[in-house]
Design an enzyme around this catalytic site. Structure first.
Site, PDB file in Angstrom:
ATOM      1  CG  ASP A 140      -9.630  -4.571  56.698  1.00 22.38           C
ATOM      2  OD1 ASP A 140     -10.357  -4.796  55.719  1.00 22.38           O
ATOM      3  OD2 ASP A 140      -8.618  -5.258  56.968  1.00 22.38           O
ATOM      4  CD  GLU A 144     -14.068  -6.900  56.066  1.00 25.18           C
ATOM      5  OE1 GLU A 144     -14.075  -7.552  55.011  1.00 25.18           O
ATOM      6  OE2 GLU A 144     -13.019  -6.691  56.716  1.00 25.18           O
TER       7      GLU A 144
HETATM    8  C1  NOJ Z   1     -10.792  -7.291  54.372  1.00 27.33           C
HETATM    9  C2  NOJ Z   1     -10.657  -6.531  53.096  1.00 27.33           C
HETATM   10  O1  NOJ Z   1     -11.943  -6.218  52.629  1.00 27.33           O
HETATM   11  C3  NOJ Z   1      -9.880  -7.416  52.142  1.00 27.33           C
HETATM   12  O2  NOJ Z   1      -9.871  -6.893  50.848  1.00 27.33           O
HETATM   13  C4  NOJ Z   1      -8.491  -7.572  52.690  1.00 27.33           C
HETATM   14  O3  NOJ Z   1      -7.751  -8.475  51.900  1.00 27.33           O
HETATM   15  C5  NOJ Z   1      -8.516  -8.106  54.119  1.00 27.33           C
HETATM   16  N1  NOJ Z   1      -9.506  -7.453  54.933  1.00 27.33           N
HETATM   17  C6  NOJ Z   1      -7.197  -7.889  54.775  1.00 27.33           C
HETATM   18  O4  NOJ Z   1      -7.049  -6.528  55.096  1.00 27.33           O
END
Ligand code: NOJ
Length: 529
Positions: A201, A264
């Site tokens: 993440d 990500e």
């Molecule tokens: C990215 C995640 O994909 C999203 O759903 C989340 O709200 C944020 N990071 C915070 O963790």
């Protein structure tokens, strides 16, 4: 076959666990539900599933607020359920990827409870604590990605803590060596249990400026954009020291053999590709989200595909993502007919594709009545369209009121739509699901579509064309990205797949053919004489 790693050959399928399959009737999906549906994923042709967070969590951000990194939330099941899922997936030849959320924990995580208990607690430095500015306000101007200041005042110890997202998601301090060690243990905990990799993440946010300097204003800010776009994220993202961390995560994974580290990262391509690491020792795949944000026309997509291919370092393996739990669904973004074209694009480009659950049956964004809104992004910044509930509605397994998802009341309403469910589409040759299955089968059986070069990426009017090529094997792909018919030059060969299902298996003589509006085709080009 080739020297490629499994994740280079794989098609990844994202499961949003709350919404996939509910076995215990509480209206929220669970691990037993995912396990029960693994054969569906195998039959679809997926090779790996990435499961969004299933850790214990107050669920303020639906699992992205982790209260225990080494356990399973009771609503999703138990560690035994998880082990069963992994074992069964592996028996079916499916890899399992977990979501790893290292940037922030929940404010209910014992680490944070300790950290906030006193200024001299040993875990104080595990989070980002700062004194107030001279006027008593926040230490600097940093903004939260969920709206408002990113600093939360803590009365007990008289300091502010930083949270890039919700105040219930305090950011960990990745400059602290003990945090790094603790997180390394977390990765090993799951790797020892057999997981095949992680989607990490917000990887590009892990490190913030050591001097906590103010972010400059964003001159391009437009009204209606999320609050934090008012600023350039100069000191809160993509800091040079982050690459050290990525390298060490990768080193841990490499100790376990062929595992995959996916990051990500929402950054422009030149910065994005730096996350592969200078020697290929960074993330195996920094997620490439360009197909989600790109204007949907042949010129733009041709540009994106070519630029990305050229920007990739030599050792880097590409990847493409068409949808996820943070963005409107592809069928809603570009329409159901173009969604097929997009699928053909995703699965014939060079690079590992990631599918989002439900896109394979053409699910569209759900309508969420105001009293059923769940997503904090919507609840905290209402009315600017940031809500992510519409793309998170339950998977539609059949045409019954709860779509075969749950015997209880689903946590989000069913999006619905005539025939948009697995049972209805299962044996209907013209269905989206059948189209996806044939597309995945084609990709799976043709090395040229997986490891072949991509060449001659060209746009002409509404049509995007390109070739995939390995040895003597050559495929020609033509995608009409608009509704009007268009003439396109094609090579001689056989039409192996069309988004419309028409003319498949027919001989193509060339030198041109009429592509219907919203049609995409794959031609197996005849071998050169
Ligand atoms: C990215 C995640 O994909 C999203 O759903 C989340 O709200 C944020 N990071 C915070 O963790």
């Amino acid at each position: 076959m080739s020297e490629l790693a499994w994740w280079q050959r794989a098609v990844i399928y994202q499961v949003y666990p709350r919404s996939f399959q509910d076995e215990n009737g509480d209206g929220i999906g669970d691990l037993a539900g995912i396990t029960a549906r693994l054969h569906y994923l195998r039959a679809l042709g997926a090779d790996a599933l990435w499961i969004s967070p299933v850790y214990p969590s107050p669920m303020v951000d639906f699992g992205y607020d982790v209260a225990d990194y080494c356990a399973i939330a009771p609503m999703f099941g138990t560690l035994d359920d998880f082990d069963r899922l992994v074992t069964h997936a592996h028996e079916l030849g499916l890899k399992v990827l977990l979501d790893f959320v290292p940037n922030h924990s929940s404010d209910k995580h014992p680490w944070f409870t300790e950290s906030r208990s006193s200024r001299d607690n040993p875990k104080r430095d595990w989070y980002l604590w700062r004194d107030p500015a001279p006027d008593g306000g926040p230490p600097n101007n940093w903004l939260s990605r969920m709206g408002g200041s990113a600093w939360e005042w803590d009365r007990l110890t008289g300091q502010y803590y930083y949270h890039a997202f919700l105040r219930e998601q305090p950011d960990l301090n990745w400059r602290n060596a003990d945090v790094r060690t603790a997180m390394d243990c977390v990765m090993r905990f799951w790797l020892d249990r057999g997981v095949d990799g992680f989607r990490v993440d917000v990887l590009w946010l892990l490190i913030k400026d050591a001097l906590f300097r103010d972010n400059p204003p964003n001159p391009q800010f437009k009204a209606g954009e999320p609050d934090h776009h008012r600023q350039l994220q100069t000191y809160t993202e993509d800091q040079p020291e982050v690459h050290d961390i990525v390298r060490s995560m990768r080193a841990t994974l490499d100790e376990y053999g062929e595992r995959v580290l996916i990051g990500e990262i929402y950054l422009p391509v030149p910065q994005l590709v730096s996350y592969y690491g200078p020697n290929g020792d960074g993330a195996n795949m920094p997620f490439n989200f360009q197909l989600i944000s790109a204007p949907w026309n042949a010129t733009e997509i041709a540009r994106i595909v070519s630029e990305y291919d050229h920007a990739l370092p030599l050792h880097a393996w590409p990847n493409w993502v068409l949808g996820n739990h943070d963005n409107p669904r592809v069928a809603s973004r570009i329409g159901v007919r173009q969604a097929r074209v997009a699928a053909m694009l995703l699965l014939t480009l060079r690079g590992t594709p990631t599918l989002y659950y439900g896109d394979e049956i053409g699910m569209t964004d759900g309508t969420i009545p105001p009293d059923r809104v769940q997503d904090p992004a919507e609840l905290r910044q209402p009315g600017i369209g940031q809500g992510r509930d519409p793309e998170r509605t339950p998977m539609q397994w059949d045409g019954s009121p709860n779509a075969g998802f749950s015997s209880g009341v689903p946590w989000l309403p069913i999006s619905g739509g005539d025939g948009i469910n697995v049972v209805d589409q299962d044996s209907k040759p013209s269905s989206m699901l059948m189209f996806y299955r044939r597309l995945l089968a084609l990709r799976g059986s043709e090395p040229a579509l997986v490891e072949g070069a991509i060449e001659r990426v060209v746009s002409s009017g509404s049509v995007l064309t390109y070739e995939r090529h390995l040895g003597d094997h050559r495929f020609f792909i033509a995608l009409n990205m608009a509704g009007a018919d268009a003439q396109v030059e094609v090579p001689q060969g056989t039409l192996v797949l069309s988004t419309t299902g028409c003319h498949e298996g027919e001989r193509i003589e060339g030198p041109s053919l009429l592509l219907a509006g919203d049609e995409g085709i794959v031609i197996r080009a005849s071998k050169p004489a």
